[in-house]
Scaffold this motif. Structure first.
Motif, mmCIF file in Angstrom:
data_model
loop_
_atom_site.group_PDB
_atom_site.id
_atom_site.type_symbol
_atom_site.label_atom_id
_atom_site.label_comp_id
_atom_site.label_asym_id
_atom_site.label_seq_id
_atom_site.Cartn_x
_atom_site.Cartn_y
_atom_site.Cartn_z
ATOM 1 N N ALA A 83 0.833 -1.206 0.000
ATOM 2 C CA ALA A 83 0.000 0.000 0.000
ATOM 3 C C ALA A 83 0.863 1.250 0.000
ATOM 4 O O ALA A 83 0.486 2.276 -0.567
ATOM 5 N N ALA A 84 2.031 1.174 0.613
ATOM 6 C CA ALA A 84 2.911 2.339 0.726
ATOM 7 C C ALA A 84 3.359 2.877 -0.621
ATOM 8 O O ALA A 84 3.747 4.035 -0.723
ATOM 9 N N ALA A 85 3.279 2.079 -1.657
ATOM 10 C CA ALA A 85 3.624 2.554 -2.999
ATOM 11 C C ALA A 85 2.717 3.712 -3.408
ATOM 12 O O ALA A 85 3.095 4.520 -4.251
ATOM 13 N N LYS A 86 1.540 3.816 -2.788
ATOM 14 C CA LYS A 86 0.596 4.897 -3.088
ATOM 15 C C LYS A 86 0.760 6.095 -2.150
ATOM 16 O O LYS A 86 0.152 7.128 -2.367
ATOM 17 N N TYR A 87 1.520 5.961 -1.078
ATOM 18 C CA TYR A 87 1.609 7.012 -0.065
ATOM 19 C C TYR A 87 2.411 8.200 -0.583
ATOM 20 O O TYR A 87 3.579 8.071 -0.950
ATOM 21 N N ALA A 88 1.792 9.352 -0.557
ATOM 22 C CA ALA A 88 2.380 10.553 -1.145
ATOM 23 C C ALA A 88 3.597 11.077 -0.387
ATOM 24 O O ALA A 88 4.443 11.737 -0.970
ATOM 25 N N ARG A 89 3.708 10.780 0.897
ATOM 26 C CA ARG A 89 4.772 11.375 1.705
ATOM 27 C C ARG A 89 5.647 10.344 2.421
ATOM 28 O O ARG A 89 6.308 10.646 3.405
ATOM 29 N N VAL A 90 5.702 9.130 1.930
ATOM 30 C CA VAL A 90 6.473 8.070 2.584
ATOM 31 C C VAL A 90 7.956 8.441 2.691
ATOM 32 O O VAL A 90 8.618 8.102 3.671
ATOM 33 N N ILE A 127 12.327 14.824 10.450
ATOM 34 C CA ILE A 127 11.238 13.969 10.929
ATOM 35 C C ILE A 127 10.157 14.786 11.645
ATOM 36 O O ILE A 127 8.967 14.523 11.472
ATOM 37 N N MET A 128 10.541 15.799 12.409
ATOM 38 C CA MET A 128 9.524 16.596 13.103
ATOM 39 C C MET A 128 8.736 17.462 12.123
ATOM 40 O O MET A 128 7.548 17.684 12.311
ATOM 41 N N GLN A 129 9.376 17.938 11.064
ATOM 42 C CA GLN A 129 8.636 18.661 10.037
ATOM 43 C C GLN A 129 7.667 17.721 9.330
ATOM 44 O O GLN A 129 6.555 18.112 8.986
ATOM 45 N N ALA A 130 8.065 16.468 9.128
ATOM 46 C CA ALA A 130 7.162 15.488 8.516
ATOM 47 C C ALA A 130 5.926 15.295 9.387
ATOM 48 O O ALA A 130 4.801 15.209 8.879
ATOM 49 N N LEU A 131 6.114 15.255 10.703
ATOM 50 C CA LEU A 131 4.984 15.079 11.617
ATOM 51 C C LEU A 131 4.168 16.364 11.788
ATOM 52 O O LEU A 131 3.059 16.328 12.305
ATOM 53 N N SER A 132 4.731 17.488 11.336
ATOM 54 C CA SER A 132 4.031 18.778 11.387
ATOM 55 C C SER A 132 3.284 19.089 10.096
ATOM 56 O O SER A 132 2.519 20.043 10.040
ATOM 57 N N ASP A 133 3.527 18.318 9.071
ATOM 58 C CA ASP A 133 2.883 18.532 7.776
ATOM 59 C C ASP A 133 1.369 18.593 7.982
ATOM 60 O O ASP A 133 0.808 17.758 8.693
ATOM 61 N N PRO A 134 0.678 19.560 7.399
ATOM 62 C CA PRO A 134 -0.779 19.658 7.581
ATOM 63 C C PRO A 134 -1.542 18.408 7.165
ATOM 64 O O PRO A 134 -2.677 18.207 7.549
ATOM 65 N N ARG A 135 -0.905 17.534 6.396
ATOM 66 C CA ARG A 135 -1.549 16.292 5.961
ATOM 67 C C ARG A 135 -1.147 15.092 6.807
ATOM 68 O O ARG A 135 -1.524 13.967 6.498
ATOM 69 N N ALA A 136 -0.387 15.309 7.875
ATOM 70 C CA ALA A 136 0.144 14.216 8.708
ATOM 71 C C ALA A 136 -0.765 13.933 9.907
ATOM 72 O O ALA A 136 -0.313 13.871 11.039
ATOM 73 N N GLN A 137 -2.039 13.738 9.644
ATOM 74 C CA GLN A 137 -2.983 13.483 10.727
ATOM 75 C C GLN A 137 -2.752 12.118 11.355
ATOM 76 O O GLN A 137 -2.443 11.147 10.664
ATOM 77 N N MET A 138 -2.944 12.077 12.650
ATOM 78 C CA MET A 138 -2.879 10.819 13.383
ATOM 79 C C MET A 138 -4.274 10.187 13.348
ATOM 80 O O MET A 138 -5.276 10.888 13.532
ATOM 81 N N ILE A 139 -4.319 8.894 13.098
ATOM 82 C CA ILE A 139 -5.602 8.190 13.012
ATOM 83 C C ILE A 139 -5.680 7.092 14.064
ATOM 84 O O ILE A 139 -4.657 6.476 14.379
#
Length: 193
Positions: free
Chosen positions: A101-108, A136-148
């Motif tokens: 599935a990760a092949a589709k992930y835009a920010r992997v 890594i912290m900027q990756a977790l701050s990305d507006p699209r990096a929601q926790m589910i």
């Protein structure tokens, strides 16, 4: 109140890790941290703190704000969002939960070098890297990096009125190509704002 989004369509990919932008999860979930758009200073949001615990930059420990509730809808039914949810979300974003599935992930690629994110206890998350990743912290701050919540993958990403999260808004109506309706989450943790 009313919230208006800049998007003029409702037909989009709703999996937050596949979506390029505009997923409903951006309104129904939150991020661990936010980054100032001018200075890139990272500020805890769902977290209360984070720190590198070794000088090599290979281990990061984060503390989750205690008592953040999920939506009061099945299957989470208002349970507290925990470090297990955070660890799962990070591992998913890094493509470690399902590499196909990760092949589709835009920010992997933002999570390059991530070996493992794990819950130490209900509010502590430990991230282990194979090599330093200064962003890594900027990756977790990305507006699209929601926790589910862990349960979201079982629910799927087709019916946004069933999504579970921790955010300020809960979707109550969806009419493809026409309208999305949200209501305020009465248990939203950010009462301090």
């Amino acid at each position: 109140g009313v919230v208006r989004r800049a998007a003029t369509d409702t037909s989009r990919e709703q999996d937050p890790d596949v979506s390029i932008a505009g997923s409903v999860h951006e309104m129904q979930n939150d991020r661990l941290t936010t980054a100032n758009g001018w200075t890139m200073k990272v500020t805890p949001d769902m977290l209360v703190s984070y720190e590198m615990v070794d000088k090599t930059g290979l281990q990061l420990v984060m503390k989750l704000r205690p008592g953040i509730k999920t939506f009061n809808r099945a299957p989470v039914s208002g349970r507290v969002f925990t470090a297990k949810d955070v660890a799962y979300s990070i591992m998913r974003k890094a493509g470690k939960v399902d590499p196909k599935a990760a092949a589709k992930y835009a920010r992997v690629a933002q999570f390059e070098g991530l070996e493992k994110a794990e819950a130490v206890d209900d509010v502590t998350i430990k991230i282990t890297m194979s090599k330093p990743n200064g962003s890594i912290m900027q990756a977790l701050s990305d507006p699209r990096a929601q926790m589910i919540p862990v349960e979201q993958d079982t629910i799927g990403y087709k019916d946004a009125t069933k999504f579970v999260g921790t955010g300020a808004w809960m979707q109550t109506e969806y009419v493809d190509g026409a309208r999305e309706v949200f209501k305020a989450n009465p248990d939203y943790y950010r009462k301090f704002d």
